[in-house]
Enzyme design. Sequence first.
Site, PDB file in Angstrom:
ATOM      1  N   HIS A  98       6.676   4.972   5.220  1.00  0.00           N
ATOM      2  CA  HIS A  98       6.216   3.819   4.433  1.00  0.00           C
ATOM      3  C   HIS A  98       6.627   2.530   5.154  1.00  0.00           C
ATOM      4  O   HIS A  98       7.694   2.466   5.762  1.00  0.00           O
ATOM      5  CB  HIS A  98       6.826   3.878   3.027  1.00  0.00           C
ATOM      6  N   GLU A 155      -2.230   1.916   4.673  1.00  0.00           N
ATOM      7  CA  GLU A 155      -1.463   0.924   3.924  1.00  0.00           C
ATOM      8  C   GLU A 155      -1.341  -0.388   4.699  1.00  0.00           C
ATOM      9  O   GLU A 155      -0.365  -0.611   5.420  1.00  0.00           O
ATOM     10  CB  GLU A 155      -0.053   1.474   3.689  1.00  0.00           C
TER      11      GLU A 155
HETATM   12  P1  PGA Z   1       1.791  -1.845  -4.312  1.00  0.00           P
HETATM   13  O1  PGA Z   1       2.569  -0.860  -3.347  1.00  0.00           O
HETATM   14  O2  PGA Z   1       0.802  -1.040  -5.077  1.00  0.00           O
HETATM   15  O3  PGA Z   1       2.855  -2.433  -5.194  1.00  0.00           O
HETATM   16  O4  PGA Z   1       1.111  -2.865  -3.451  1.00  0.00           O
HETATM   17  C1  PGA Z   1       1.851   0.055  -2.590  1.00  0.00           C
HETATM   18  C2  PGA Z   1       2.736   0.765  -1.637  1.00  0.00           C
HETATM   19  O5  PGA Z   1       3.817   0.271  -1.306  1.00  0.00           O
HETATM   20  O6  PGA Z   1       2.390   1.850  -1.189  1.00  0.00           O
END
Ligand code: PGA
Length: 231
Positions: A98, A155
């Site tokens: 992540h 992401e």
């Molecule tokens: P968020 O986070 O939905 O708060 O933007 C997504 C993530 O960190 O995968």
Amino acid sequence: MKKIIVGNWKSNKDVKAVENWFSVFVEEVKDVDWQQVEVALAPPFPLLMMVQAAIDHSGLPLKLAVQDLSPFPAGAYTGAVSVANLRELNVKYAIVGHSERRRYFHEEHGEVGRKVGLALDAKIIPVVCVDKDYVAKQAVAINGELLSKCVVAYEPLSAIGTGNNEDVGTVKRYIKEIKVVFGDVPVIYGGSVKADNVGEYLLVSDGALPGGASLDPKKFADLINKAVIKP
Ligand code: PGA
């Protein structure tokens, strides 16, 4: 194929909050067609067993995910949680790489690649998070034979936790690129996914990785309700 939605609670919630979350959530998902969607929750490690017990108690077909894994096996690695620690805990998915791990804990592609191997050895499906500028670099750090066994989460950093969700056309383009690099694996999108935009993303992706929108049980239930097509 079912859409995959993984709710990432990050470092939020405690015992009381989990109880409250489930008591509301269960009431809000009564009409969900679970044939269309697989929903996993990624709580902080200390709450895993409690969340599994709450899932069992609710009778809902929710799955368990972890937010990270140690890049080492069991052993003298203080503070790290290895796949060996997770045995028998019914963990289906492990989020690895992540952007918050990369940014605050200085994780690199090689480490993420090792986590992928350990996860798959333990029959846990890795959800490999990538941004557009390092899709290929991350892929080469993963044993080539394992690429096709991953789920990938696209992401974009600019969209995470900001409310600036990426436009669907761009998401579609990068998901296509990811599938060229990783093979025909499920690719989900994360970055400010909410009930009012999840439908658009699911048209171009295999699922979603909401963070903020998974914390509130009503909002998360709303998101799941919007993710399934009503007859
Ligand atoms: P968020 O986070 O939905 O708060 O933007 C997504 C993530 O960190 O995968």
